[in-house]
Write an enzyme that holds these catalytic residues in place. Structure first.
Site, PDB file in Angstrom:
ATOM      1  N   HIS A  71       0.839  -1.203   0.000  1.00 49.15           N
ATOM      2  CA  HIS A  71       0.000   0.000   0.000  1.00 49.15           C
ATOM      3  C   HIS A  71       0.875   1.254   0.000  1.00 49.15           C
ATOM      4  O   HIS A  71       0.507   2.276  -0.580  1.00 49.15           O
ATOM      5  CB  HIS A  71      -0.920   0.003   1.231  1.00 49.15           C
ATOM      6  CG  HIS A  71      -1.987  -1.066   1.170  1.00 49.15           C
ATOM      7  ND1 HIS A  71      -3.305  -0.811   1.419  1.00 49.15           N
ATOM      8  CD2 HIS A  71      -1.919  -2.372   0.857  1.00 49.15           C
ATOM      9  CE1 HIS A  71      -4.003  -1.931   1.276  1.00 49.15           C
ATOM     10  NE2 HIS A  71      -3.174  -2.892   0.943  1.00 49.15           N
ATOM     11  N   ASP A  86      -5.760   5.881   2.530  1.00 48.86           N
ATOM     12  CA  ASP A  86      -5.924   4.502   2.052  1.00 48.86           C
ATOM     13  C   ASP A  86      -7.352   4.067   2.340  1.00 48.86           C
ATOM     14  O   ASP A  86      -7.875   4.281   3.446  1.00 48.86           O
ATOM     15  CB  ASP A  86      -4.926   3.631   2.834  1.00 48.86           C
ATOM     16  CG  ASP A  86      -4.721   2.262   2.232  1.00 48.86           C
ATOM     17  OD1 ASP A  86      -5.728   1.590   1.943  1.00 48.86           O
ATOM     18  OD2 ASP A  86      -3.554   1.877   2.071  1.00 48.86           O
ATOM     19  N   SER A  97       5.520  -9.252   0.051  1.00 47.41           N
ATOM     20  CA  SER A  97       5.999  -8.814   1.357  1.00 47.41           C
ATOM     21  C   SER A  97       5.322  -9.506   2.530  1.00 47.41           C
ATOM     22  O   SER A  97       5.760  -9.367   3.665  1.00 47.41           O
ATOM     23  CB  SER A  97       5.807  -7.303   1.475  1.00 47.41           C
ATOM     24  OG  SER A  97       4.431  -6.992   1.530  1.00 47.41           O
ATOM     25  N   GLN A 116      12.913  -5.024  -7.156  1.00 45.96           N
ATOM     26  CA  GLN A 116      12.032  -5.773  -8.075  1.00 45.96           C
ATOM     27  C   GLN A 116      11.838  -5.112  -9.440  1.00 45.96           C
ATOM     28  O   GLN A 116      11.797  -5.781 -10.467  1.00 45.96           O
ATOM     29  CB  GLN A 116      10.683  -6.028  -7.403  1.00 45.96           C
ATOM     30  CG  GLN A 116       9.747  -6.850  -8.282  1.00 45.96           C
ATOM     31  CD  GLN A 116       8.686  -7.583  -7.509  1.00 45.96           C
ATOM     32  OE1 GLN A 116       8.981  -8.372  -6.643  1.00 45.96           O
ATOM     33  NE2 GLN A 116       7.436  -7.323  -7.833  1.00 45.96           N
ATOM     34  N   TRP A 170      -1.177  -7.166  -6.101  1.00 47.23           N
ATOM     35  CA  TRP A 170      -1.610  -6.234  -7.133  1.00 47.23           C
ATOM     36  C   TRP A 170      -0.452  -5.394  -7.674  1.00 47.23           C
ATOM     37  O   TRP A 170      -0.365  -5.115  -8.867  1.00 47.23           O
ATOM     38  CB  TRP A 170      -2.753  -5.361  -6.628  1.00 47.23           C
ATOM     39  CG  TRP A 170      -3.339  -4.473  -7.697  1.00 47.23           C
ATOM     40  CD1 TRP A 170      -3.494  -3.128  -7.641  1.00 47.23           C
ATOM     41  CD2 TRP A 170      -3.864  -4.885  -8.990  1.00 47.23           C
ATOM     42  NE1 TRP A 170      -4.077  -2.664  -8.801  1.00 47.23           N
ATOM     43  CE2 TRP A 170      -4.308  -3.719  -9.644  1.00 47.23           C
ATOM     44  CE3 TRP A 170      -3.982  -6.107  -9.631  1.00 47.23           C
ATOM     45  CZ2 TRP A 170      -4.879  -3.749 -10.919  1.00 47.23           C
ATOM     46  CZ3 TRP A 170      -4.544  -6.139 -10.913  1.00 47.23           C
ATOM     47  CH2 TRP A 170      -4.989  -4.968 -11.536  1.00 47.23           C
ATOM     48  N   ASN A 171       0.483  -4.992  -6.796  1.00 51.70           N
ATOM     49  CA  ASN A 171       1.614  -4.197  -7.302  1.00 51.70           C
ATOM     50  C   ASN A 171       2.502  -5.034  -8.203  1.00 51.70           C
ATOM     51  O   ASN A 171       2.898  -4.584  -9.280  1.00 51.70           O
ATOM     52  CB  ASN A 171       2.443  -3.639  -6.136  1.00 51.70           C
ATOM     53  CG  ASN A 171       1.633  -2.685  -5.302  1.00 51.70           C
ATOM     54  OD1 ASN A 171       1.357  -1.560  -5.717  1.00 51.70           O
ATOM     55  ND2 ASN A 171       1.187  -3.136  -4.143  1.00 51.70           N
ATOM     56  N   SER A 172       2.801  -6.258  -7.767  1.00 52.09           N
ATOM     57  CA  SER A 172       3.645  -7.126  -8.598  1.00 52.09           C
ATOM     58  C   SER A 172       2.970  -7.356  -9.947  1.00 52.09           C
ATOM     59  O   SER A 172       3.630  -7.364 -10.999  1.00 52.09           O
ATOM     60  CB  SER A 172       3.894  -8.469  -7.905  1.00 52.09           C
ATOM     61  OG  SER A 172       4.654  -8.263  -6.732  1.00 52.09           O
ATOM     62  N   GLU A 213       3.262  -4.237 -12.008  1.00 52.30           N
ATOM     63  CA  GLU A 213       4.660  -4.037 -12.413  1.00 52.30           C
ATOM     64  C   GLU A 213       5.007  -4.952 -13.584  1.00 52.30           C
ATOM     65  O   GLU A 213       5.609  -4.519 -14.574  1.00 52.30           O
ATOM     66  CB  GLU A 213       5.595  -4.303 -11.214  1.00 52.30           C
ATOM     67  CG  GLU A 213       5.471  -3.224 -10.135  1.00 52.30           C
ATOM     68  CD  GLU A 213       6.004  -3.643  -8.765  1.00 52.30           C
ATOM     69  OE1 GLU A 213       6.600  -4.732  -8.657  1.00 52.30           O
ATOM     70  OE2 GLU A 213       5.800  -2.881  -7.798  1.00 52.30           O
ATOM     71  N   ASP A 263      -6.287 -10.805  -2.222  1.00 51.14           N
ATOM     72  CA  ASP A 263      -6.761 -10.486  -3.575  1.00 51.14           C
ATOM     73  C   ASP A 263      -6.119 -11.345  -4.668  1.00 51.14           C
ATOM     74  O   ASP A 263      -6.509 -11.281  -5.832  1.00 51.14           O
ATOM     75  CB  ASP A 263      -6.466  -9.009  -3.875  1.00 51.14           C
ATOM     76  CG  ASP A 263      -5.007  -8.628  -3.664  1.00 51.14           C
ATOM     77  OD1 ASP A 263      -4.279  -9.379  -2.993  1.00 51.14           O
ATOM     78  OD2 ASP A 263      -4.588  -7.586  -4.177  1.00 51.14           O
ATOM     79  N   GLN A 264      -5.109 -12.147  -4.310  1.00 53.44           N
ATOM     80  CA  GLN A 264      -4.257 -12.781  -5.328  1.00 53.44           C
ATOM     81  C   GLN A 264      -4.978 -13.798  -6.225  1.00 53.44           C
ATOM     82  O   GLN A 264      -4.704 -13.833  -7.433  1.00 53.44           O
ATOM     83  CB  GLN A 264      -3.021 -13.374  -4.629  1.00 53.44           C
ATOM     84  CG  GLN A 264      -2.187 -12.284  -3.954  1.00 53.44           C
ATOM     85  CD  GLN A 264      -1.417 -12.743  -2.735  1.00 53.44           C
ATOM     86  OE1 GLN A 264      -1.204 -13.931  -2.552  1.00 53.44           O
ATOM     87  NE2 GLN A 264      -1.004 -11.803  -1.886  1.00 53.44           N
TER      88      GLN A 264
END
Ligand code: UDX
Length: 454
Positions: A20, A109, A276, A331, A349-351, A354, A370-371
């Site tokens: 986040h 957030d 993480s 990363q 979500w970030n990965s 990206e 969420d994955q």
């Protein structure tokens, strides 16, 4: 006395986990580049050395109160809310005084919807920032609105704007009614408590990535996609020196992984990271280790310090010709390296954003939260990866992992995934580039805030 210039001052408040903090740092940098004064608030229970600033963004760190002995997730969340509510109003007032520019907007957030009350109490604009995908948030929205009943009544689940979702394609918390994670289900559903009350709602996504679901949610209330929120150097290069997020809760690895990658052939390395937070079982770690080994590919594997003891005995030494294991990687630099041919990811979500933005196809190994839904989109909607199948014990075997790695790295379908990834990479750049859909939304927000000062 000289009259001080009036500048719009925005305070940005991410929930204190890496996934986040990263996108909200990027949002802060974008706002600062548009002439706003921005202060980023980091809550931490760790002894964390944070920089005093990230480019033009000032950073302040305060304790999140979780160091006082609470045990359950529910207690930790309650304590976090109480501590932040108590500290934030005072901090916001003090920041205004010390900088000479009173704060006029809180960007919070969406995991912390109660910050809107603080904004209202202080007479400030309140903007909610959703860090997860719109698809996932739509599922939570349906639960919030009572349209989707938990426990689930029938499968597959049908949510407007989404493909039908099977049991293992839904966010994991949907199944956690009876476990201690039920308080996290409440947290994610409560993101919608003031969905209509907030002055602005931002989502870290971009058109056309989730067009259908964004349009459907936007029909409920105006939402603004502003993503992908990754450093500018990988997208539009508009911000100077914006090459990394800049604030890591993990010690950067000193393992020379970039030099290691430099020595490998183009597209020959599988990069593996589970983000993480995810904690894998020892059995699963062993299957991953031997799956990588069997694939015959080079691999760069991030195993966080807390996970290292789960690696199979002698694997590190035994596989050193093929693989490098590090505790934390840069990363984005890794994903943009020419040697990386695919990303075995937990689909945070970030990965996910990206990899899409850098054109890297994926082996999706979702773990929780969420994955699973992100993995569904990776495999079946954007078609930029393959999702592994777990066996009846819930373990993804080495044979399955080997097969999926080979599919992405070696097969014709893998080449198609690579082509699709390249397409998303271009679209991500377009969204963030001058006049792009996300860029326009950020510009509009900054301009509206600044207009109150002219
Ligand atoms: C998880 C979720 O899946 C995410 O969507 C959610 O909202 C928070 O919890 P996380 O496990 O942190 O997040 O994954 P992800 O969202 O992918 O974020 C991890 C971030 O850490 C990424 O920006 C990634 O670039 C960075 N990272 C990861 C590193 O910089 N180095 C590493 O070695 C691993």
């Amino acid at each position: 006395m000289e009259k001080q210039e009036r500048i719009c001052h925005v305070v940005v408040i991410p929930y204190p986990v890496q996934g986040h903090i990263n996108p909200m740092i990027q949002f802060s940098k974008r706002l600062a580049s548009k002439g706003l004064q921005v202060t980023l608030v980091i809550f931490s229970s760790q002894t964390l050395s944070t920089p005093a600033s990230l480019g033009c963004v000032k950073v302040v760190t305060i304790s999140d109160g979780s160091d006082t002995g609470s045990r359950s997730i529910a207690d930790l969340l309650k304590q976090f809310q109480a501590t932040v509510t108590q500290k934030l109003s005072q901090l916001v007032v003090e920041l205004g005084i010390s900088s000479g520019h009173p704060v006029s907007c809180l960007v919070y957030d969406s995991f912390m919807p109660w910050v809107l009350e603080i904004a209202r109490h202080l007479g400030l604009t309140g903007a909610s920032f959703f860090t997860q995908s719109c698809a996932v948030n739509s599922v939570y929205y349906q639960i919030h609105e009572g349209q989707l009943k938990i426990p689930l009544e029938k499968l597959p689940v049908s949510v407007p704007g989404l493909p039908p979702l099977d049991v293992d394609e839904l966010p994991s918390f949907v199944h956690d009614m009876e476990s201690e994670y039920s308080s996290i289900l409440t947290l994610v559903v409560n993101q919608f408590l003031n969905f209509r009350g907030a002055d602005w709602v931002f989502v870290n996504s971009f058109n056309p990535l989730e067009e259908e679901v964004v349009n459907w949610l936007a029909g409920q209330r105006s939402i603004k996609p502003i993503g992908p929120m990754i450093p500018s150097v990988y997208l539009d290069r508009q911000l100077e020196d914006d090459t990394e997020y800049g604030l890591s809760l993990f010690k950067p690895a000193l393992d020379g992984c970039m030099e290691w990658l430099d020595a490998k052939e183009t597209g020959s390395v599988v990069y593996v990271s589970f983000g993480s937070l995810a904690a894998l079982g020892e059995d699963q770690m062993a299957e991953i280790a031997w799956g990588l080994w069997r694939s015959g590919c080079y691999f760069l594997w991030v195993v966080r310090e807390s996970e290292e003891k789960k690696l199979p005995c002698n694997f590190v030494e035994g596989s050193s010709e093929k693989g490098l294991i590090v505790t934390w990687s840069p990363q984005l630099e890794v994903l943009s390296h020419k040697s990386v041919g695919c990303f075995m990811t937990h689909c945070g979500w970030n990965s996910t954003l990206e990899a899409l933005s850098l054109g890297v196809p994926m082996v999706a190994v979702p773990q929780w939260t969420d994955q699973p839904t992100n993995a569904k989109y990776i495999a079946d909607v954007w078609r930029v990866g393959v999702r592994v199948k777990a066996n009846e014990k819930g373990i993804v075997t080495k044979e399955e992992l080997e097969k999926c790695i080979r599919e992405v790295m070696e097969s014709e379908r893998g080449s198609e995934m690579r082509r699709n990834s390249e397409k998303w990479k271009k679209l991500a750049k377009t969204a963030m580039g001058e006049g792009g859909s996300s860029e326009k939304n950020i510009t509009e927000f900054a301009a509206k805030l600044a207009s109150k000062f002219n």
